[in-house]
Design a protein around this motif. Sequence first.
Motif, PDB file in Angstrom:
ATOM      1  N   ILE A 324      -3.264 -10.793  -2.907  1.00 23.72           N
ATOM      2  CA  ILE A 324      -4.618 -10.885  -3.452  1.00 23.72           C
ATOM      3  C   ILE A 324      -5.683 -10.258  -2.538  1.00 23.72           C
ATOM      4  N   PRO A 325      -5.664 -10.483  -1.226  1.00 26.53           N
ATOM      5  CA  PRO A 325      -6.704  -9.873  -0.375  1.00 26.53           C
ATOM      6  C   PRO A 325      -6.681  -8.349  -0.380  1.00 26.53           C
ATOM      7  N   ASN A 326      -5.533  -7.751  -0.756  1.00 23.82           N
ATOM      8  CA  ASN A 326      -5.402  -6.287  -0.736  1.00 23.82           C
ATOM      9  C   ASN A 326      -5.740  -5.630  -2.070  1.00 23.82           C
ATOM     10  N   LEU A 327      -5.995  -6.440  -3.108  1.00 22.08           N
ATOM     11  CA  LEU A 327      -6.327  -5.867  -4.415  1.00 22.08           C
ATOM     12  C   LEU A 327      -7.634  -5.087  -4.335  1.00 22.08           C
ATOM     13  N   VAL A 328      -7.701  -3.991  -5.074  1.00 23.50           N
ATOM     14  CA  VAL A 328      -8.931  -3.191  -5.104  1.00 23.50           C
ATOM     15  C   VAL A 328     -10.069  -4.030  -5.682  1.00 23.50           C
ATOM     16  N   ALA A 329     -11.254  -3.909  -5.115  1.00 25.91           N
ATOM     17  CA  ALA A 329     -12.440  -4.632  -5.585  1.00 25.91           C
ATOM     18  C   ALA A 329     -13.571  -3.624  -5.789  1.00 25.91           C
ATOM     19  N   LEU A 330     -14.559  -4.023  -6.578  1.00 26.60           N
ATOM     20  CA  LEU A 330     -15.656  -3.112  -6.918  1.00 26.60           C
ATOM     21  C   LEU A 330     -16.363  -2.595  -5.667  1.00 26.60           C
ATOM     22  N   GLU A 331     -16.512  -3.457  -4.682  1.00 24.91           N
ATOM     23  CA  GLU A 331     -17.227  -3.032  -3.458  1.00 24.91           C
ATOM     24  C   GLU A 331     -16.425  -2.016  -2.641  1.00 24.91           C
ATOM     25  N   ASP A 332     -15.136  -1.810  -2.982  1.00 26.44           N
ATOM     26  CA  ASP A 332     -14.318  -0.814  -2.279  1.00 26.44           C
ATOM     27  C   ASP A 332     -14.549   0.606  -2.787  1.00 26.44           C
ATOM     28  N   LEU A 510       0.336   1.564 -14.762  1.00 26.69           N
ATOM     29  CA  LEU A 510      -0.305   1.531 -13.447  1.00 26.69           C
ATOM     30  C   LEU A 510       0.602   0.852 -12.429  1.00 26.69           C
ATOM     31  N   GLU A 511       1.268  -0.208 -12.858  1.00 31.01           N
ATOM     32  CA  GLU A 511       2.228  -0.885 -11.976  1.00 31.01           C
ATOM     33  C   GLU A 511       3.337   0.094 -11.580  1.00 31.01           C
ATOM     34  N   MET A 512       3.783   0.882 -12.560  1.00 31.74           N
ATOM     35  CA  MET A 512       4.845   1.867 -12.316  1.00 31.74           C
ATOM     36  C   MET A 512       4.358   2.956 -11.351  1.00 31.74           C
ATOM     37  N   ALA A 513       3.099   3.391 -11.526  1.00 32.13           N
ATOM     38  CA  ALA A 513       2.536   4.422 -10.638  1.00 32.13           C
ATOM     39  C   ALA A 513       2.521   3.943  -9.199  1.00 32.13           C
ATOM     40  N   GLN A 514       2.121   2.693  -8.987  1.00 30.87           N
ATOM     41  CA  GLN A 514       2.067   2.147  -7.631  1.00 30.87           C
ATOM     42  C   GLN A 514       3.469   2.038  -7.033  1.00 30.87           C
ATOM     43  N   GLU A 515       4.417   1.600  -7.840  1.00 28.96           N
ATOM     44  CA  GLU A 515       5.806   1.486  -7.373  1.00 28.96           C
ATOM     45  C   GLU A 515       6.367   2.841  -6.941  1.00 28.96           C
ATOM     46  N   ALA A 542      -7.572  -2.575 -13.019  1.00 32.09           N
ATOM     47  CA  ALA A 542      -6.700  -2.213 -11.892  1.00 32.09           C
ATOM     48  C   ALA A 542      -6.150  -3.461 -11.214  1.00 32.09           C
ATOM     49  N   GLN A 543      -7.000  -4.473 -11.037  1.00 28.43           N
ATOM     50  CA  GLN A 543      -6.538  -5.737 -10.449  1.00 28.43           C
ATOM     51  C   GLN A 543      -5.439  -6.350 -11.307  1.00 28.43           C
ATOM     52  N   LYS A 544      -5.618  -6.266 -12.608  1.00 30.60           N
ATOM     53  CA  LYS A 544      -4.626  -6.814 -13.545  1.00 30.60           C
ATOM     54  C   LYS A 544      -3.261  -6.154 -13.328  1.00 30.60           C
ATOM     55  N   SER A 545      -3.297  -4.906 -12.850  1.00 33.22           N
ATOM     56  CA  SER A 545      -2.070  -4.148 -12.573  1.00 33.22           C
ATOM     57  C   SER A 545      -1.603  -4.344 -11.135  1.00 33.22           C
ATOM     58  N   TRP A 546      -2.317  -5.210 -10.381  1.00 31.43           N
ATOM     59  CA  TRP A 546      -2.026  -5.489  -8.977  1.00 31.43           C
ATOM     60  C   TRP A 546      -2.157  -4.230  -8.113  1.00 31.43           C
ATOM     61  N   LEU A 547      -3.077  -3.334  -8.483  1.00 29.12           N
ATOM     62  CA  LEU A 547      -3.303  -2.130  -7.680  1.00 29.12           C
ATOM     63  C   LEU A 547      -3.984  -2.494  -6.372  1.00 29.12           C
ATOM     64  N   LYS A 548      -3.435  -1.996  -5.290  1.00 30.07           N
ATOM     65  CA  LYS A 548      -4.015  -2.252  -3.973  1.00 30.07           C
ATOM     66  C   LYS A 548      -5.078  -1.212  -3.653  1.00 30.07           C
ATOM     67  N   LYS A 549      -6.039  -1.625  -2.850  1.00 27.32           N
ATOM     68  CA  LYS A 549      -7.172  -0.761  -2.487  1.00 27.32           C
ATOM     69  C   LYS A 549      -6.698   0.592  -1.970  1.00 27.32           C
ATOM     70  N   ASP A 550      -5.723   0.588  -1.068  1.00 25.59           N
ATOM     71  CA  ASP A 550      -5.306   1.835  -0.420  1.00 25.59           C
ATOM     72  C   ASP A 550      -4.634   2.798  -1.383  1.00 25.59           C
ATOM     73  N   HIS A 551      -4.231   2.297  -2.552  1.00 30.15           N
ATOM     74  CA  HIS A 551      -3.551   3.147  -3.537  1.00 30.15           C
ATOM     75  C   HIS A 551      -4.554   3.875  -4.440  1.00 30.15           C
ATOM     76  N   VAL A 552      -5.819   3.480  -4.378  1.00 27.66           N
ATOM     77  CA  VAL A 552      -6.866   4.043  -5.251  1.00 27.66           C
ATOM     78  C   VAL A 552      -7.647   5.077  -4.459  1.00 27.66           C
ATOM     79  N   VAL A 553      -7.582   6.348  -4.872  1.00 29.02           N
ATOM     80  CA  VAL A 553      -8.092   7.437  -4.030  1.00 29.02           C
ATOM     81  C   VAL A 553      -9.615   7.404  -3.857  1.00 29.02           C
TER      82      VAL A 553
END
Length: 567
Positions: A324-332, A510-515, A542-553
């Motif tokens: 959860i702390p690594n999920l992308v957030a709007l402020e990122d 999106l989950e597949m892309a991250q994997e 994106a959060q719903k897909s468990w996308l992490k901040k570092d994965h979002v360019v």
Amino acid sequence: MNKKIIIRTLEKIALYMELKGENPFKVSAFRKAAQALELDQRSLDEIEDVTKLKGIGKGTGDVIVELIEKGKSTVLEELQAEVPSGLVPLLKLQGMGGKKLAKLYKELGIDSAEALKQACLDHQIQKLPGFGPKSEDKILKELTDFESKPGRHPIWKTEEAVRFIEDVLEKIEGVSEFSVAGSYRRTKETSKDLDFIVATAEPAKVKEELLAALPIQETIASGDTKVSVTVEFQDLIDIDFRLVAPEEFVTALHHFTGSKDHNVKLRQLAKSQNKKISEYGVEQEDGSVATFTSETDFYAHFGLPFIPPTVREDGREFDRLDDIPNLVALEDIRADLHMHTTWSDGAHSLKEMIEANRSRGYEYMVITDHSHYLKVANGLTPERLLAQNAEIRELNKQYSDIEVLSGTEMDILPDGSLDFNDEVLSQLDFVIASIHSSFQQPREQIMERILTAMKNPHVDMIAHPTGRIVGQRSGYDPDVEQLLDWAKEYGKIVELNASPYRLDLAVEYLEMAQEKGVPVAINTDAHAVNQLEVMAIGVRHAQKSWLKKDHVVNTWPLERLREYLKN
């Protein structure tokens, strides 16, 4: 008021006139006026007198002036009152335009889906000139498909109702706190209805003011603390309002946000701690009831971190607390990489879009107007694109707090070629490739088109990769896993298009892309400054897909993105 709203209103007037069976020249005048505005590269604020534009006559000019001065059109309101309301939804049927519906209404009195279906079953349609048995069969199939769709509203329809209701609640004096709950708060693509939790010490007063302010079609239930109504926005939507005491707000909001599986899992945890959760609070072992000032405090009461509404789904979120702390957030978010201006089909100028991105605190942005194949969107020729590129370079010199990159949203053409050659593309900072045409081609042909873009060294990102519209169309049916494998192989970014119409890619992809290690960009595809706001919906998706901040360019510093693109 902006250009885009005026253009849509003029087009809507033309459509209603067509449904009414008005003179074709009159209909054409409104479409020409809309086109004149679309083709003008200035925003509304930059046009000194919009009624003097070539293609805008007195009648259309009067409508535009009224829209600018009053924010509404009397002409449109009168047409909406005259045209049977049951005709308008039929426009959603594939191949059913205004002219055809006007003919069916005039010749057979068809004014609803029910009347159209009966006319098909009675074989009345095939007797009309220009239709025939095949047309009749196709209409019947479209109607059957239309009727079989589940009674859920896509997020792009419910968001209008949510915004309106939030504005109403904001103005009611007795309301101390409020929030939408349910599946909308969890950012589900569709919702059966809407739920609102309203904290107030004056429920009777708030209830009275709320009912007076809403466009209610039917009151389903009206108790002391719960009101259920059907309201009309784009569709008829059922809405439940729960009026709670201020101290109960947090637990009520959590309870009615759900999901059911999430709540069951949390109640089991509470039970193991000798506590009992209800919508009113948390009953302790000694019989006292604890209430909370925030959901963060609520979760902390059970030894848990705050769990965002977006991931409260199947209960497995309790096994992924460390993520959860690594999920992308709007402020990122540092940038938006996909937007349009008045150079193509946007509502605002280059400078206005830059200022809007600056106001959001972005470090960089990309202007990506359409390419010339998309004539309906006033797409740019190579000459216009390079002229825009030069203007962006000059404008960029004026800013020290944001970097403005030049780009394009280039069409992948039906024959598999790209809309611009490499010489043109090499002069841009960021190139998007996307499909806007020939959705019915076989999957193999669609994939060949996508592969052409993937192999091109100048293409950086594939936009809205499946072409879907949530709740309306499934898109052009690509093999998404293969698409992602190619993106990995050729070093391309895939887009999460944040427009609530698209939310493309869908969660599972999106989950597949991250994997697979394929980087994702969350972009608004904004055609007006206010549409930049949908970044928030995109981030929640994106959060719903468990996308992490570092994965979002577009959470990366610009230099890191440039290095990735160079490599």
